[in-house]
Design a protein around this motif. Structure first.
Motif, PDB file in Angstrom:
ATOM      1  N   ALA A   1       0.711  -1.072  -0.049  1.00  0.00           N
ATOM      2  CA  ALA A   1      -0.049   0.077   0.017  1.00  0.00           C
ATOM      3  C   ALA A   1       0.914   1.229  -0.086  1.00  0.00           C
ATOM      4  N   ARG A   2       0.695   2.129  -0.895  1.00  0.00           N
ATOM      5  CA  ARG A   2       1.297   3.558  -1.032  1.00  0.00           C
ATOM      6  C   ARG A   2       0.887   4.306   0.223  1.00  0.00           C
ATOM      7  N   PRO A   3       1.796   4.924   0.893  1.00  0.00           N
ATOM      8  CA  PRO A   3       1.538   5.904   2.068  1.00  0.00           C
ATOM      9  C   PRO A   3       0.472   7.101   1.554  1.00  0.00           C
ATOM     10  N   ALA A   4      -0.512   6.985   2.273  1.00  0.00           N
ATOM     11  CA  ALA A   4      -1.576   8.277   2.221  1.00  0.00           C
ATOM     12  C   ALA A   4      -0.906   9.464   1.753  1.00  0.00           C
ATOM     13  N   ASP A   5       0.176   9.796   2.855  1.00  0.00           N
ATOM     14  CA  ASP A   5       0.635  11.266   2.651  1.00  0.00           C
ATOM     15  C   ASP A   5       2.321  10.865   2.607  1.00  0.00           C
ATOM     16  N   PRO A   6       2.533  10.692   1.373  1.00  0.00           N
ATOM     17  CA  PRO A   6       4.131  10.649   1.389  1.00  0.00           C
ATOM     18  C   PRO A   6       4.846  11.583   1.575  1.00  0.00           C
ATOM     19  N   SER A   7       4.374  13.016   1.540  1.00  0.00           N
ATOM     20  CA  SER A   7       5.181  14.003   2.135  1.00  0.00           C
ATOM     21  C   SER A   7       5.403  14.194   3.440  1.00  0.00           C
ATOM     22  N   ALA A   8       4.736  13.420   4.073  1.00  0.00           N
ATOM     23  CA  ALA A   8       4.837  13.371   5.807  1.00  0.00           C
ATOM     24  C   ALA A   8       5.944  12.524   6.296  1.00  0.00           C
ATOM     25  N   LEU A   9       6.161  11.760   5.357  1.00  0.00           N
ATOM     26  CA  LEU A   9       7.296  10.572   5.792  1.00  0.00           C
ATOM     27  C   LEU A   9       8.773  11.231   5.944  1.00  0.00           C
ATOM     28  N   ASP A  10       9.483  10.840   6.682  1.00  0.00           N
ATOM     29  CA  ASP A  10      10.839  11.126   7.028  1.00  0.00           C
ATOM     30  C   ASP A  10      11.516  10.309   5.954  1.00  0.00           C
ATOM     31  N   ASP A  11      12.932  10.381   6.068  1.00  0.00           N
ATOM     32  CA  ASP A  11      13.578   9.744   4.736  1.00  0.00           C
ATOM     33  C   ASP A  11      13.706   8.133   5.110  1.00  0.00           C
ATOM     34  N   ALA A  12      13.874   7.867   6.223  1.00  0.00           N
ATOM     35  CA  ALA A  12      13.881   6.490   6.585  1.00  0.00           C
ATOM     36  C   ALA A  12      12.601   5.599   6.389  1.00  0.00           C
ATOM     37  N   ALA A  13      11.657   6.188   6.690  1.00  0.00           N
ATOM     38  CA  ALA A  13      10.150   5.685   6.474  1.00  0.00           C
ATOM     39  C   ALA A  13      10.177   5.628   4.850  1.00  0.00           C
ATOM     40  N   TRP A  14      10.563   6.807   4.226  1.00  0.00           N
ATOM     41  CA  TRP A  14      10.197   6.759   2.863  1.00  0.00           C
ATOM     42  C   TRP A  14      11.275   5.527   2.118  1.00  0.00           C
ATOM     43  N   ALA A  15      12.236   5.348   2.672  1.00  0.00           N
ATOM     44  CA  ALA A  15      13.292   4.306   2.181  1.00  0.00           C
ATOM     45  C   ALA A  15      12.741   2.859   2.333  1.00  0.00           C
ATOM     46  N   GLU A  16      12.093   2.771   3.649  1.00  0.00           N
ATOM     47  CA  GLU A  16      11.764   1.314   4.005  1.00  0.00           C
ATOM     48  C   GLU A  16      10.385   1.110   3.003  1.00  0.00           C
ATOM     49  N   TYR A  17       9.580   2.068   2.625  1.00  0.00           N
ATOM     50  CA  TYR A  17       8.450   1.867   1.828  1.00  0.00           C
ATOM     51  C   TYR A  17       8.826   1.507   0.118  1.00  0.00           C
ATOM     52  N   LEU A  18      10.108   2.076   0.091  1.00  0.00           N
ATOM     53  CA  LEU A  18      10.534   1.924  -1.546  1.00  0.00           C
ATOM     54  C   LEU A  18      11.422   0.624  -1.536  1.00  0.00           C
ATOM     55  N   PHE A  19      12.079   0.288  -0.352  1.00  0.00           N
ATOM     56  CA  PHE A  19      13.126  -1.003  -0.734  1.00  0.00           C
ATOM     57  C   PHE A  19      12.951  -1.946   0.054  1.00  0.00           C
ATOM     58  N   ILE A  20      12.311  -1.762   1.200  1.00  0.00           N
ATOM     59  CA  ILE A  20      12.283  -2.935   2.056  1.00  0.00           C
ATOM     60  C   ILE A  20      10.989  -4.101   1.701  1.00  0.00           C
ATOM     61  N   ARG A  21      11.130  -5.048   1.392  1.00  0.00           N
ATOM     62  CA  ARG A  21      10.227  -6.151   1.203  1.00  0.00           C
ATOM     63  C   ARG A  21      10.389  -7.398   1.798  1.00  0.00           C
ATOM     64  N   LYS A  22       9.418  -8.098   1.896  1.00  0.00           N
ATOM     65  CA  LYS A  22       9.376  -9.501   2.640  1.00  0.00           C
ATOM     66  C   LYS A  22       9.966 -10.364   1.594  1.00  0.00           C
TER      67      LYS A  22
END
Length: 97
Positions: free
Chosen positions: A26-47
């Motif tokens: 799921a794409r974050p509802a407000d991507p601009s509210a994420l810090d760099d670490a949270a954005w990187a986790e969304y983009l790159f960390i997968r099961k």
């Protein structure tokens, strides 16, 4: 040769497909509210589980459509494929693995 079960075209050779990674992210509802670490986790960390895993697939050299599939990463066997937008099948209710 591995046959991939396209829900639109039926089983086709694996050379016709491209794996798009983990499904149901799921794409974050407000991507601009994420810090760099949270954005990187969304983009790159997968099961990357050992066993049944939901993946996105593109039938690039066929119908050109994306779909989801449950695949066993141990045996490389496809369990079920389903159209994008449909929920992940509940294998426990179906009596499968």
């Amino acid at each position: 040769m591995l046959l991939v079960p396209c829900p639109y075209c039926g089983p086709r050779p694996e050379v016709e497909f491209h794996c798009g990674g983990e499904a149901h992210i799921a794409r974050p509802a407000d991507p601009s509210a994420l810090d760099d670490a949270a954005w990187a986790e969304y983009l790159f960390i997968r099961k990357s589980p050992k066993g049944v895993h939901a993946e996105r697939w593109l039938h690039a050299h066929g119908c050109g459509r994306w779909f989801n599939a449950l695949r066993n990463t141990i045996s490389d066997a496809f369990i079920v494929s389903y159209e994008m937008g449909q929920p992940r099948p509940d294998l426990t209710r179906q009596g499968d693995k």
